[in-house]
Design a protein around this motif. Sequence first.
Motif: not given
Lengths: 372, 86
Positions: A15, A18-19, A22, A222, A225, A229, A241, A243-244, B65-66, B68-69, B72-73, B75
């Motif tokens: 993950l 990938k971020l 970006r 995140l 990124n 954006m 970023g 929210p949990r 969150t996952m 969102l991740l 964004i990625a 995935l």
Amino acid sequence: MENGNLPSKPAVPELEKKLLGRIKGSKKPLRIMHVCGTHERTIAKYGLRSILPKNIEVISGPGCPVCVTPEEDINIAIALAKSGATVVTFGDMMRVPGSAESLLDAKSEGANVKMVYSIDDAIALAEKKPELEVVFFGIGFETTVPANAAALLRKTPENFSLLTSQKQTPPAVEFLARDADVDAFIAPGHVATIIGTKPFESLAEKGFPIAVSGFEPGDILLGINLLQMQAEEGISRVDNGYPRAVKPEGNQIALKIMNEVFETSDSEWRGIGKIENSGLVLRKEFEEKDAAKKYEDLYASALEDVRKKTGGKDKKRCICAAILTGKAKPSQCPNFGKECTPKNPAGPCMVSQEGMCYNWFRYSREGGNRVA
Amino acid sequence: MCIAIPGKVKSIVNENTATIDMGGICRDVNMDLMGGANESQIGRHFLVHVGYAIAEISEEESEETMHLLRQIAGLEEIDTPESESI
Ligand code: SF4
């Protein structure tokens, strides 16, 4: 040097990769300031600076509560302890040097200083030992202050009081944004669990992209990124970023409790100076719990004494102030790694796990910019 | 100082306090900032800071969150990272 603590390689699972891809895809240079010690810890620990592209610079702002507590407040806590009160506080706070010494130094000279994990431990001590005058040295941001407020709303023993040096984050960020060379901010995730995202909106309105971030390496990437954006679109708003844990309205119960007990005041930040409306002091209804009022005479003479003693004193060339405002890096300090190490900190940024100098020393002398 | 540790409520001690398991270490945590302690909190996750629970972390929020991740990625296939399982 603390061997074995250098990061091996930054952890970059799928993950994060990938971020990062970006992030690298954006050509827009961005100078990002975070204002949370725990963010610095993640960034340094995982060597994130070393994997970020050159056009992204992440700098540390005043995010460590221990680092921003002014010397004068530490000096007063020491003076109270030396006058017979039992001063109780968090472990990190005991090691931060005041003008001449730390609370821990004072303890070794016989002053009554104790470490606690929570304000409730301090109250329990006051209950157990009614013969002591227990003063809890309450520092910290909006993550810590509601706990102090909740404790005071319960009935606390007569021999318990609070010496406050509490701070609010958004006014400090706004203050820094005025003259710091910064394009965007990563907002502190844990502070935002309490205050929500709204208090950062006025800063976004001034043109700064803002992202609240959590504390995993992926959370930080995140956040970066999200800021990219916004910058690419030419907009500025507050992105959540994390929210949990963070709700836009924050923790309403905690905010209500905090506002019931404390009110806003101006406050002094170590190395930065006075920032308007950035403090939280006890409301009048709670003044019998205010150590500054309870020990008024002692407090006044301690204040006079510390001001007399420390006037013009050499501050051991600690450049924490420049570090806290993003103007210098720890490696630029002549003391870094020499007179100043985590075992023997000469300045506040080297004390706590959230201090920038501590993290640069512990994880990489280059602060994660280069990974061993 | 600002480090908050997530944990899971194991049991309720009294109306203010819950016993929370934080990575294998159980501590009595003050729940005043969550509106007090009650049985319904058993099994739920909270962030704990200086002895007080400061925020609840629900599974949905973790999921958000996952999401969102993922968005964004780009995935679709990421497993929940270990750190998310609290
Ligand atoms: S290395 Fe030590 S003395 Fe230098 S700025 Fe950091 S804390 Fe201050």
